[in-house]
Design a protein around this motif. Structure first.
Motif, PDB file in Angstrom:
ATOM      1  N   THR A 294       0.916  -1.417   0.064  1.00  0.00           N
ATOM      2  CA  THR A 294       0.044  -0.034   0.067  1.00  0.00           C
ATOM      3  C   THR A 294       0.809   1.352   0.060  1.00  0.00           C
ATOM      4  N   VAL A 295       2.167   1.213   0.732  1.00  0.00           N
ATOM      5  CA  VAL A 295       2.882   2.238   0.699  1.00  0.00           C
ATOM      6  C   VAL A 295       3.452   2.491  -0.789  1.00  0.00           C
ATOM      7  N   GLN A 296       4.005   1.750  -1.374  1.00  0.00           N
ATOM      8  CA  GLN A 296       4.409   1.650  -2.629  1.00  0.00           C
ATOM      9  C   GLN A 296       3.228   2.191  -3.753  1.00  0.00           C
ATOM     10  N   MET A 297       1.958   1.820  -3.601  1.00  0.00           N
ATOM     11  CA  MET A 297       0.856   2.155  -4.391  1.00  0.00           C
ATOM     12  C   MET A 297       0.771   3.359  -4.164  1.00  0.00           C
ATOM     13  N   MET A 298       0.632   4.064  -2.841  1.00  0.00           N
ATOM     14  CA  MET A 298       0.400   5.526  -2.928  1.00  0.00           C
ATOM     15  C   MET A 298       1.555   6.352  -3.350  1.00  0.00           C
ATOM     16  N   ASN A 299       2.764   5.765  -3.370  1.00  0.00           N
ATOM     17  CA  ASN A 299       3.933   6.527  -3.992  1.00  0.00           C
ATOM     18  C   ASN A 299       3.681   6.496  -5.564  1.00  0.00           C
ATOM     19  N   ASP A 300       3.083   5.432  -6.165  1.00  0.00           N
ATOM     20  CA  ASP A 300       2.988   5.430  -7.493  1.00  0.00           C
ATOM     21  C   ASP A 300       1.956   6.337  -8.192  1.00  0.00           C
ATOM     22  N   ILE A 301       1.157   6.985  -7.346  1.00  0.00           N
ATOM     23  CA  ILE A 301      -0.112   7.491  -7.890  1.00  0.00           C
ATOM     24  C   ILE A 301       0.623   8.995  -8.564  1.00  0.00           C
ATOM     25  N   GLN A 302       1.979   9.399  -8.293  1.00  0.00           N
ATOM     26  CA  GLN A 302       2.356  10.597  -8.899  1.00  0.00           C
ATOM     27  C   GLN A 302       2.969  10.434 -10.227  1.00  0.00           C
ATOM     28  N   ILE A 303       2.814  11.587 -11.001  1.00  0.00           N
ATOM     29  CA  ILE A 303       3.349  11.312 -12.522  1.00  0.00           C
ATOM     30  C   ILE A 303       3.531  12.767 -12.859  1.00  0.00           C
ATOM     31  N   ASP A 304       4.487  13.086 -13.602  1.00  0.00           N
ATOM     32  CA  ASP A 304       4.904  14.372 -14.192  1.00  0.00           C
ATOM     33  C   ASP A 304       3.871  14.767 -15.448  1.00  0.00           C
ATOM     34  N   THR A 305       3.084  15.605 -14.820  1.00  0.00           N
ATOM     35  CA  THR A 305       1.947  16.096 -15.874  1.00  0.00           C
ATOM     36  C   THR A 305       2.470  17.389 -16.951  1.00  0.00           C
ATOM     37  N   THR A 306       3.695  17.624 -16.674  1.00  0.00           N
ATOM     38  CA  THR A 306       4.177  18.754 -17.377  1.00  0.00           C
ATOM     39  C   THR A 306       4.880  18.438 -18.816  1.00  0.00           C
TER      40      THR A 306
END
Length: 495
Positions: A294-306
């Motif tokens: 779950t910790v890794q899952m929460m970290n994986d939600i970020q992505i560079d939108t620029t």
């Protein structure tokens, strides 16, 4: 003073008599109001969490097999066992084998043939036996050799074996096959890459869909446990005359609704689990549990939108480029189809003739020859020009397909980016709502136990808490799914 004391005693007696009458009246009314049909609440068991995230099965949720598979393990399994991917890998081998077949005409082609003849009736003149070195052709180059050997009719038995070897030197067909061979293999490999990208995306989203339902089951199990406890407490309060029967009925209704939702979620997990197994190519009669950090899952939600969209990274764009290259090679083939077809040939024959059949092979008359065969297309009814014009038109079609694909890819990118941003905002909002809903429920439940607020407030707070938790879970997995769609739109999914 005595009169005052007398009045107090008399008033106290009246008050006590009135209170006794009211108590008896209230008890009678309560006895009339409590229907005998109200059952004692069921012994609601403590439905502990389905060890999140553990795969519940249809008959006994939470008790699956002992095998746990993460998302990466599911994807790795699919890369080995998924039928569609294995078919695409076989198609790559088929493309390579087809190229080897087409290019085999560059190698020398050897053929052996012979004619064994016995004359029943002979003439006095020399005649052609109709056998010899004629009739040898090669299918790839269209070349052939021809010669005829006359054998005296005085021999009643003849045998003429022959070895013919041809070698292609110049051939437009073979040149076209040689230039398109690597492109055909590349095209087949791109189909495999596209299948892999689809599998990564589909397995991930199906995996998250299963986890979403599992987490909803966990929330509903906690809710059912909490409502079961509330129902028991409300029942005992009702039996003690502390609360009205409506509180008991409302608690029962709320618990029944939660049970129905839990049953529905437990049934929904079965087809979702089957869909995941289908995408993985997992055997239907075997089971496994899903697991995630779950910790890794929460970290994986970020992505560079620029980042900006790069069309070249999309497999669909690479495939259309390969199509264009193949079409250009076809145009070149039609353009240079006027070139001659040149091949070399070598023929060797040994003629045997004898009137005595057992001695037919006792003496031979060998002969051999070598030469070149040239075939030049002079006039083909303008077929070459029409084919070239048709190929140019097909190039234009591919050009418009490329323009349309760019518009489609940009739309997917814009949609994926907008969905990700909106889901990220919704996720942050729902995360705050859960914290506030838990706080509100804690306070309202405490106030109800102290008799400050009505049970309707508890139901409302409980409903808001369930809704907040479900919305938070939905928002989390919608965010993860939208991230996968955005990565796919940007061409970042590779395997």
């Amino acid at each position: 003073m005595n009169r005052i004391h007398f009045n107090i005693k008399r008033n106290l007696s009246v008050v006590l008599a009135g209170l006794l009458f009211l108590s008896l009246s209230a008890h009678a009314q309560n006895g009339k109001r409590k229907p005998k049909s109200f059952p004692v609440p069921d012994n609601i068991p403590d439905t502990n969490k389905v060890g999140f995230p553990v795969m519940p099965n249809a008959t006994n949720p939470g008790n699956g097999s002992d095998q746990y598979m993460t998302l990466k393990q599911c994807i790795d399994y699919a890369m080995i066992h998924q039928p569609a991917l294995n078919k695409s890998l076989i198609n790559v081998d088929i493309a390579k084998t087809t190229n080897a077949i087409n290019l085999s005409a560059w190698l020398p082609q050897a053929n052996a043939n012979g004619n064994l003849i016995h004359y029943i009736q002979q003439s006095n003149a020399n005649i052609s036996t109709g056998v010899g070195t004629g009739g040898t052709t090669t299918g790839s180059t269209g070349t052939g050799t021809g010669s005829t050997t006359n054998v005296r009719s005085s021999y009643s038995n003849t045998f003429i074996p022959e070895l013919a070897i041809t070698q292609a030197i110049v051939s437009p067909n073979l040149l076209y096959a040689a230039k398109t061979a690597p492109l055909l293999v590349k095209q087949a490999q791109q189909v495999t890459d596209s299948t892999k990208i689809y599998l990564v995306s589909a397995v991930s989203k199906s995996f998250y869909n299963v986890l979403l339902t599992l987490q909803q089951i966990n929330v509903l199990k906690e809710d059912t446990t909490r409502l079961g406890k509330n129902l028991r407490d409300t029942y005992h309060q009702y039996k003690g005359g502390i609360v009205d029967e409506t509180d008991y009925l409302q608690a029962t209704i709320t618990l029944n609704n939660s049970r129905a939702q839990l049953k529905q979620a437990n049934e929904n997990i079965v087809p979702q689990y089957a869909a995941l197994k289908q995408l993985m190519g997992y055997e239907p009669d075997k089971d496994f549990n899903v697991s995630i950090d779950t910790v890794q899952m929460m970290n994986d939600i970020q992505i560079d939108t620029t980042r900006q969209l790069e069309y070249e990274k999309r497999i669909e764009y690479q495939q259309i480029k390969t199509r264009k290259d193949l079409q250009l090679q076809l145009s070149s083939y039609y353009r240079y189809q006027f070139l001659p077809t040149v091949s070399g040939f070598f023929n060797y024959s040994a003629q045997f003739a004898n009137n005595n059949f057992p001695s037919l092979l006792s003496k031979s008359y060998p002969s051999s020859l070598v030469g070149l065969s040239i075939s030049i297309p002079i006039f083909t009814g303008f077929a070459r020009l029409h084919n070239l014009h048709k190929s140019h038109l097909q190039e234009q079609l591919i050009g418009w397909d490329e323009a349309d694909l760019k518009l489609q890819l940009h739309k997917e990118y814009a949609t994926g980016l907008a969905d990700y941003r909106s889901n990220l905002y919704n996720f942050n909002v729902q995360q705050k709502n859960v914290a506030m809903a838990k706080r509100v429920y804690f306070v309202v439940d405490l106030q109800y136990k102290q008799g400050i607020v009505a049970y309707l407030n508890v139901i409302t707070a409980e409903s808001n808490l369930i809704t907040a938790e479900i919305n938070y879970t939905n928002a989390l997995f919608q965010l993860l799914s939208s991230k996968i769609d955005l990565e796919k739109a940007m061409g970042d999914i590779t395997y």
